[in-house]
Design a protein around this motif. Structure first.
Motif, PDB file in Angstrom:
ATOM      1  N   LYS A 189       0.809  -1.238   0.057  1.00 18.47           N
ATOM      2  CA  LYS A 189      -0.067  -0.057   0.055  1.00 18.47           C
ATOM      3  C   LYS A 189       1.048   1.174   0.065  1.00 18.47           C
ATOM      4  CE  LYS A 189      -3.837   2.118   2.302  1.00 18.47           C
ATOM      5  NZ  LYS A 189      -4.691   2.058   3.443  1.00 18.47           N
ATOM      6  N   VAL A 190       1.971   1.270   0.862  1.00 18.42           N
ATOM      7  CA  VAL A 190       2.619   2.505   0.863  1.00 18.42           C
ATOM      8  C   VAL A 190       3.797   2.505  -0.126  1.00 18.42           C
ATOM      9  CG1 VAL A 190       2.555   2.819   3.158  1.00 18.42           C
ATOM     10  CG2 VAL A 190       4.291   1.405   2.447  1.00 18.42           C
ATOM     11  N   SER A 191       4.326   1.361  -0.985  1.00 15.53           N
ATOM     12  CA  SER A 191       5.230   1.173  -1.778  1.00 15.53           C
ATOM     13  C   SER A 191       4.691   1.602  -3.195  1.00 15.53           C
ATOM     14  CB  SER A 191       5.762   0.011  -1.893  1.00 15.53           C
ATOM     15  OG  SER A 191       4.922  -1.111  -2.446  1.00 15.53           O
ATOM     16  N   ARG A 192       3.310   1.501  -3.450  1.00 14.86           N
ATOM     17  CA  ARG A 192       2.544   1.907  -4.545  1.00 14.86           C
ATOM     18  C   ARG A 192       2.992   0.940  -5.742  1.00 14.86           C
ATOM     19  NH1 ARG A 192      -1.671   4.865  -3.011  1.00 14.86           N
ATOM     20  NH2 ARG A 192      -1.282   6.268  -1.391  1.00 14.86           N
ATOM     21  N   SER A 193       3.608  -0.272  -5.749  1.00 16.18           N
ATOM     22  CA  SER A 193       4.208  -1.077  -7.124  1.00 16.18           C
ATOM     23  C   SER A 193       2.826  -1.079  -7.793  1.00 16.18           C
ATOM     24  CB  SER A 193       4.941  -2.247  -6.209  1.00 16.18           C
ATOM     25  OG  SER A 193       5.057  -3.087  -7.130  1.00 16.18           O
ATOM     26  N   PRO A 194       3.133  -1.330  -8.997  1.00 17.22           N
ATOM     27  CA  PRO A 194       2.199  -1.598 -10.035  1.00 17.22           C
ATOM     28  C   PRO A 194       1.977  -3.060 -10.084  1.00 17.22           C
ATOM     29  CG  PRO A 194       4.193  -0.744 -11.224  1.00 17.22           C
ATOM     30  CD  PRO A 194       4.078  -0.709  -9.626  1.00 17.22           C
ATOM     31  N   PHE A 195       2.709  -3.807  -9.478  1.00 18.11           N
ATOM     32  CA  PHE A 195       2.748  -5.305  -9.507  1.00 18.11           C
ATOM     33  C   PHE A 195       3.004  -6.021  -8.353  1.00 18.11           C
ATOM     34  CE2 PHE A 195       4.395  -9.364 -11.327  1.00 18.11           C
ATOM     35  CZ  PHE A 195       3.620  -9.661 -12.104  1.00 18.11           C
ATOM     36  N   LEU A 196       2.293  -7.108  -7.963  1.00 20.12           N
ATOM     37  CA  LEU A 196       2.595  -7.792  -6.855  1.00 20.12           C
ATOM     38  C   LEU A 196       2.637  -9.269  -7.296  1.00 20.12           C
ATOM     39  CD1 LEU A 196       2.795  -8.145  -3.888  1.00 20.12           C
ATOM     40  CD2 LEU A 196       0.256  -8.003  -3.467  1.00 20.12           C
ATOM     41  N   ALA A 197       3.733 -10.271  -6.856  1.00 17.97           N
ATOM     42  CA  ALA A 197       3.673 -11.628  -7.151  1.00 17.97           C
ATOM     43  C   ALA A 197       3.669 -12.343  -5.937  1.00 17.97           C
ATOM     44  CB  ALA A 197       4.762 -11.962  -8.154  1.00 17.97           C
ATOM     45  N   MET A 198       2.770 -13.207  -5.471  1.00 17.38           N
ATOM     46  CA  MET A 198       2.723 -14.142  -4.623  1.00 17.38           C
ATOM     47  C   MET A 198       2.948 -15.681  -4.839  1.00 17.38           C
ATOM     48  SD  MET A 198       0.160 -11.882  -2.403  1.00 17.38           S
ATOM     49  CE  MET A 198       0.838 -12.364  -0.579  1.00 17.38           C
ATOM     50  N   ASP A 199       3.875 -16.333  -4.230  1.00 19.07           N
ATOM     51  CA  ASP A 199       4.091 -17.602  -4.595  1.00 19.07           C
ATOM     52  C   ASP A 199       3.854 -18.773  -3.621  1.00 19.07           C
ATOM     53  OD1 ASP A 199       4.714 -20.132  -6.223  1.00 19.07           O
ATOM     54  OD2 ASP A 199       6.828 -19.548  -5.992  1.00 19.07           O
ATOM     55  N   GLU A 200       2.988 -19.399  -3.517  1.00 14.14           N
ATOM     56  CA  GLU A 200       2.600 -20.425  -2.501  1.00 14.14           C
ATOM     57  C   GLU A 200       2.525 -19.891  -1.152  1.00 14.14           C
ATOM     58  OE1 GLU A 200       4.796 -24.059  -3.087  1.00 14.14           O
ATOM     59  OE2 GLU A 200       4.520 -24.187  -4.921  1.00 14.14           O
ATOM     60  N   PHE A 201       1.812 -18.709  -1.088  1.00 15.20           N
ATOM     61  CA  PHE A 201       1.930 -17.957   0.245  1.00 15.20           C
ATOM     62  C   PHE A 201       0.987 -18.768   1.190  1.00 15.20           C
ATOM     63  CE2 PHE A 201      -1.743 -16.409  -1.720  1.00 15.20           C
ATOM     64  CZ  PHE A 201      -2.830 -16.256  -0.768  1.00 15.20           C
ATOM     65  N   ASP A 202       0.081 -19.626   0.552  1.00 15.29           N
ATOM     66  CA  ASP A 202      -0.942 -20.086   1.568  1.00 15.29           C
ATOM     67  C   ASP A 202      -0.854 -21.704   1.851  1.00 15.29           C
ATOM     68  OD1 ASP A 202      -0.999 -20.918  -1.248  1.00 15.29           O
ATOM     69  OD2 ASP A 202      -3.325 -20.662  -1.403  1.00 15.29           O
ATOM     70  N   VAL A 203       0.224 -22.359   1.379  1.00 12.12           N
ATOM     71  CA  VAL A 203       0.302 -23.829   1.551  1.00 12.12           C
ATOM     72  C   VAL A 203       0.580 -24.207   2.842  1.00 12.12           C
ATOM     73  CG1 VAL A 203       1.313 -24.190  -0.832  1.00 12.12           C
ATOM     74  CG2 VAL A 203       2.622 -23.748   1.121  1.00 12.12           C
ATOM     75  N   PHE A 204       0.608 -23.525   3.821  1.00 10.24           N
ATOM     76  CA  PHE A 204       0.910 -23.707   5.211  1.00 10.24           C
ATOM     77  C   PHE A 204      -0.323 -23.348   6.097  1.00 10.24           C
ATOM     78  CE2 PHE A 204       5.438 -23.453   4.073  1.00 10.24           C
ATOM     79  CZ  PHE A 204       5.893 -24.896   4.286  1.00 10.24           C
ATOM     80  N   MET A 205      -1.366 -22.840   5.426  1.00  8.42           N
ATOM     81  CA  MET A 205      -2.513 -22.181   6.354  1.00  8.42           C
ATOM     82  C   MET A 205      -3.680 -23.305   6.335  1.00  8.42           C
ATOM     83  SD  MET A 205      -3.095 -18.280   4.785  1.00  8.42           S
ATOM     84  CE  MET A 205      -1.731 -17.139   4.617  1.00  8.42           C
ATOM     85  N   ASP A 206      -4.370 -23.211   7.407  1.00  8.72           N
ATOM     86  CA  ASP A 206      -5.539 -24.222   7.398  1.00  8.72           C
ATOM     87  C   ASP A 206      -6.552 -23.428   6.542  1.00  8.72           C
ATOM     88  OD1 ASP A 206      -7.019 -22.312   8.701  1.00  8.72           O
ATOM     89  OD2 ASP A 206      -6.269 -23.052  10.772  1.00  8.72           O
ATOM     90  N   GLU A 207      -7.572 -24.253   6.108  1.00  8.28           N
ATOM     91  CA  GLU A 207      -8.603 -23.917   5.222  1.00  8.28           C
ATOM     92  C   GLU A 207      -9.406 -22.649   5.622  1.00  8.28           C
ATOM     93  OE1 GLU A 207      -9.877 -23.717   1.581  1.00  8.28           O
ATOM     94  OE2 GLU A 207      -8.676 -25.307   2.277  1.00  8.28           O
ATOM     95  N   THR A 208      -9.517 -22.500   6.975  1.00  6.84           N
ATOM     96  CA  THR A 208     -10.215 -21.314   7.402  1.00  6.84           C
ATOM     97  C   THR A 208      -9.411 -20.068   7.130  1.00  6.84           C
ATOM     98  OG1 THR A 208     -11.592 -22.625   9.211  1.00  6.84           O
ATOM     99  CG2 THR A 208     -11.432 -20.298   9.335  1.00  6.84           C
ATOM    100  N   ASN A 209      -8.212 -20.102   7.463  1.00  5.09           N
ATOM    101  CA  ASN A 209      -7.386 -19.043   7.477  1.00  5.09           C
ATOM    102  C   ASN A 209      -7.128 -18.819   6.096  1.00  5.09           C
ATOM    103  OD1 ASN A 209      -6.985 -18.191  10.148  1.00  5.09           O
ATOM    104  ND2 ASN A 209      -5.849 -19.553  10.556  1.00  5.09           N
ATOM    105  N   ARG A 210      -6.939 -19.542   5.305  1.00  2.00           N
ATOM    106  CA  ARG A 210      -6.572 -19.395   3.949  1.00  2.00           C
ATOM    107  C   ARG A 210      -7.716 -18.782   3.222  1.00  2.00           C
ATOM    108  NH1 ARG A 210      -7.463 -21.975  -0.851  1.00  2.00           N
ATOM    109  NH2 ARG A 210      -5.775 -21.867  -2.389  1.00  2.00           N
ATOM    110  N   THR A 211      -8.936 -19.281   3.338  1.00  2.00           N
ATOM    111  CA  THR A 211     -10.158 -18.652   2.700  1.00  2.00           C
ATOM    112  C   THR A 211     -10.303 -17.031   3.145  1.00  2.00           C
ATOM    113  OG1 THR A 211     -11.164 -20.594   2.919  1.00  2.00           O
ATOM    114  CG2 THR A 211     -12.504 -18.483   2.723  1.00  2.00           C
ATOM    115  N   ALA A 212     -10.234 -17.058   4.575  1.00  2.00           N
ATOM    116  CA  ALA A 212      -9.781 -15.485   5.045  1.00  2.00           C
ATOM    117  C   ALA A 212      -9.020 -14.661   4.622  1.00  2.00           C
ATOM    118  CB  ALA A 212      -9.778 -15.635   6.514  1.00  2.00           C
ATOM    119  N   GLY A 213      -7.529 -15.421   3.975  1.00  3.90           N
ATOM    120  CA  GLY A 213      -6.345 -14.651   3.763  1.00  3.90           C
ATOM    121  C   GLY A 213      -6.782 -14.239   2.077  1.00  3.90           C
TER     122      GLY A 213
END
Length: 136
Positions: A60-84
């Motif tokens: 939000k503060v860096s104002r980058s026009p591009f954001l890439a996220m690779d496998e950020f959710d693999v360690f989350m349980d399904e409830t936290n993953r859905t919320a995330g």
């Protein structure tokens, strides 16, 4: 889940290069901050969720026009993953100038369809592959 949090960096006065992040969570009902003494005390899913939130806050503060996220959710349980995923979509929809690429081996069913979201699902790899023939 009715939680909020904060991230503080405590700098060691003797070693200026070392900064230790401290994550604190607060339940809205009691208003008391509960600090984790060390990030290592968090589970893998809690670390992943905290990292997602910190990444979104920093983007939000860096104002980058591009954001890439690779496998950020693999360690989350399904409830936290859905919320995330819901938080990710909500925050990024507010930033119309940021293109985001999310790569995950898990289902993207929690991500809503819409004109501003393109989901691409790759076919699973063929596990019955044969070795390549040697070059002649």
């Amino acid at each position: 889940r009715a939680f909020s949090g904060r991230l503080n960096f405590y700098q060691d006065e003797k070693n200026v290069k070392q900064m230790q992040p401290i994550i604190a969570t607060q339940k809205d009902s009691n208003g008391q901050w509960q600090e984790a003494a060390n990030v290592k005390e968090l589970s893998g899913g809690e670390r992943s969720f905290s990292t997602l939130c910190m990444t979104l806050a920093l983007s939000k503060v860096s104002r980058s026009p591009f954001l890439a996220m690779d496998e950020f959710d693999v360690f989350m349980d399904e409830t936290n993953r859905t919320a995330g995923l819901q938080i990710l979509v909500q925050v990024l929809r507010q930033r119309k100038v940021c293109q985001t690429l999310v790569i995950s081996p898990l289902s993207m069913a929690a991500v809503p369809d819409g004109p501003d979201i393109t989901k691409i699902t790759m076919h699973p790899p063929d596990r019955n592959q044969r070795p390549l023939a040697p070059a002649e």
